[in-house]
Every structure is written in structure tokens, then in C-alpha cells.
Write an enzyme that holds these catalytic residues in place. Structure first.
Site, PDB file in Angstrom:
ATOM      1  N   CYS A  82       0.856  -1.182   0.000  1.00 38.66           N
ATOM      2  CA  CYS A  82       0.000   0.000   0.000  1.00 38.66           C
ATOM      3  C   CYS A  82       0.897   1.239   0.000  1.00 38.66           C
ATOM      4  O   CYS A  82       1.709   1.403   0.913  1.00 38.66           O
ATOM      5  CB  CYS A  82      -0.877  -0.050   1.252  1.00 38.66           C
ATOM      6  SG  CYS A  82      -1.895   1.406   1.486  1.00 38.66           S
ATOM      7  N   CYS A 196      -0.906   3.870  -6.440  1.00 33.95           N
ATOM      8  CA  CYS A 196      -1.763   3.212  -5.449  1.00 33.95           C
ATOM      9  C   CYS A 196      -1.949   1.784  -5.950  1.00 33.95           C
ATOM     10  O   CYS A 196      -2.201   1.575  -7.145  1.00 33.95           O
ATOM     11  CB  CYS A 196      -3.108   3.930  -5.365  1.00 33.95           C
ATOM     12  SG  CYS A 196      -4.359   3.020  -4.445  1.00 33.95           S
TER      13      CYS A 196
END
Ligand code: DGL
Length: 279
Positions: A82, A196
Site C-alpha cells: 500500500c 496506489c
């Protein structure tokens, strides 16, 4: 770092962590490189989405949850899959854990290299509102891309669109309406960093909606780095997993996240699922 604590008869295991489904893009890349290892995949669905949370709350949450998960699942390595979490909590997590921790950050360096090779002077960074504002991101741009113009877009909705897409919903109209104004604003910006881990789940849609653009993500680079760290820590041969690769899926929220099971089965993964009870 690098201690091998697993049972010699069990395949070693790797824990992949994300707020939601984004880490599946990293898991997929890892699976191309490592076939015998067992994977645990933990989604912090109770705190999803990370990109809209306050840094102080998020940092504490990520460190506490990952420390708990490592104690419980006993992986040999953690991949913080992440960008929003890595650009905030990677050093703290490395300090708190004894196993190797590999993070994911936006592929600024790769994009800058791509621009140099192709005579381009600008690229876009598409990420969560949190990631585009981080000093970690400023530093990456200063270190590797100070000679080109970087247009940042912190999207508050793309992460959710990616989750809805893998759950089977048609998100094309929303995606197009959301990104087209930014792309129109910068007509020479033909290279976009997907900063992302959720966004590669939308790659096919990006490519079909905007075929003139090049979309760069960190998945392959992270999997390569993780494989390197893994091989350094585990010199003994990996016992092959009986019955093929397995992934255990865990989540922190109340309901089973939709779409994940189907997504994993599509790439031939045997999946067991279990909600993750926190202490
Ligand atoms: N996959 C996470 C990332 O790479 C998404 C964060 C979120 O939950 O907003 O940043």
C-alpha cells in the site's frame, strides 16, 4: 532481520497487507516469481480507505495491526502493499518487526527514466489524496524527477472504484468522468504513474479508455525487490506446497469483502478465508 522461524516441513509464508483489495495486484506479481510459498493476505477493511484518514491515526493503526498480524500469522516476510501506508509507516514498521519488510512507493524513478528515454518533459502522478501530499513523495520527486514536471492528482474515489470493479460493477462511466478533466487539463501528459496498488486492478479499463497514455505501476519492481530480499533470507530450497499455491485471506471489518474470492480463483489460487479478530 531475516530469521527463518517457520516449521521446516511447512512452506515458508509471506504476509501481504493493504487496506483493501489493492495488494492483490502485488500478490499477482509475487505469484509469477514465487510458486511454492504460502501467502496470507490481510485487508484492513475496518479502516478502509486509508487515503482519506488522518496521518496520526493511520500510522498508529498500521503499526499496531501489522505487529499483531505478524505475531498471529507468523510470516517470514511482510509486504506492505500500500503506497499510502508505506509512505507513512515503513520506517516505524521496520523498527517494530524482526522480519524483513518490503514497502510499495510510487514509481517516480521509473516514470522519470521513461520520460528521459522518450524525450518527454512531464508525467502525472495518480494516487490517494494522502500519498500525493506526503513529504516522502516530495522527496522521491526531488531525488528522481526534478528535471521534469510532475502533475499530481489525489483521487478520493478511485480506490473504491477499483473495489467495485473487481466485484463486477461497470465503473467505466464514473472512471471516465472522473479522470478526463485532469487529462484534458494536461494534454502533453501522456505518462501516468499509478501510485496506489488498487489502480492496477483498473489497468485494462485505463488502457481501453485512454490508449494513447502509458500507465506505470510499481508491481513488478516490488515483486522483484521482495524476491531478492526473500532469497537473501532463505537460502534453503522451498518445499513445494502440497496441492499447489495457497492464499489465506483475512479481513478486519464485519463482512467478507466482495469480489476477492472470485478474483483469486481467476488466477488459479486456492483460497481459504477467515476474518481477522483483533485483540
Ligand atoms: N492500496 C492503497 C494504496 O496503495 C489504497 C489506500 C486506501 O485505502 O485509500 O495507497
Amino acid at each position: 532481520m531475516g530469521s527463518t522461524t517457520h516449521d521446516a516441513h511447512q512452506p515458508p509464508s509471506i504476509l501481504i497487507f493493504d487496506s483493501g483489495a489493492g495488494g492483490l495486484s502485488i500478490l499477482q506479481e509475487m505469484r509469477r516469481k514465487l510458486t511454492g510459498e504460502h501467502f496470507d493476505y490481510l485487508m484492513d477493511t475496518a479502516f478502509f480507505p486509508y487515503g482519506n484518514q488522518r496521518d496520526s491515526v493511520l500510522e498508529k493503526r498500521i503499526v499496531e495491526l501489522c505487529v499483531t498480524a505478524v505475531a498471529k500469522l507468523k510470516p517470514d516476510m511482510l509486504i506492505l502493499a500500500c503506497n499510502t501506508a508505506s509512505t507513512l509507516a515503513l520506517p516505524h514498521l521496520r523498527a517494530a518487526l524482526e522480519i524483513p519488510v518490503v514497502g510499495v512507493v510510487p514509481a517516480i524513478r521509473v516514470a522519470a527514466g521513461y520520460c528521459d528515454l522518450n524525450g518527454l518533459s512531464e508525467f502525472g502522478l495518480l494516487a490517494t489524496p494522502a500519498t500525493v501530499q506526503r513529504s516522502y513523495t516530495d522527496q522521491l520527486i526531488e531525488d528522481f524527477a526534478s528535471h521534469v514536471t510532475v502533475h499530481r492528482f489525489g483521487s478520493p474515489i478511485l480506490v473504491s472504484l477499483a473495489e467495485r470493479h473487481i466485484a463486477g460493477e461497470n465503473v467505466v462511466p464514473m472512471l471516465s468522468e472522473h479522470l478526463q478533466p485532469w487529462l484534458d487539463q494536461h494534454p502533453d501528459m501522456k505518462t501516468i504513474v499509478l501510485g496506489c496498488t488498487h489502480y492496477p486492478l483498473l489497468r485494462e479499463l485505463f488502457e481501453s479508455l485512454w490508449p494513447q497514455h502509458t500507465w506505470i505501476d510499481s508491481g513488478e519492481a516490488v515483486a522483484r525487490q521482495a524476491q531478492k530480499v526473500w532469497r537473501q533470507a532463505h537460502t534453503e530450497p522451498t518445499p513445494s506446497a502440497v496441492g499447489g499455491p495457497t492464499t489465506h485471506l483475512h479481513w478486519t471489518g464485519l463482512d467478507e469483502p466482495s469480489g476477492i474470492r472470485a478474483y483469486l480463483s481467476e488466477f488459479g489460487e486456492q483460497t481459504q478465508i477467515a476474518s481477522f479478530s483483533e485483540p
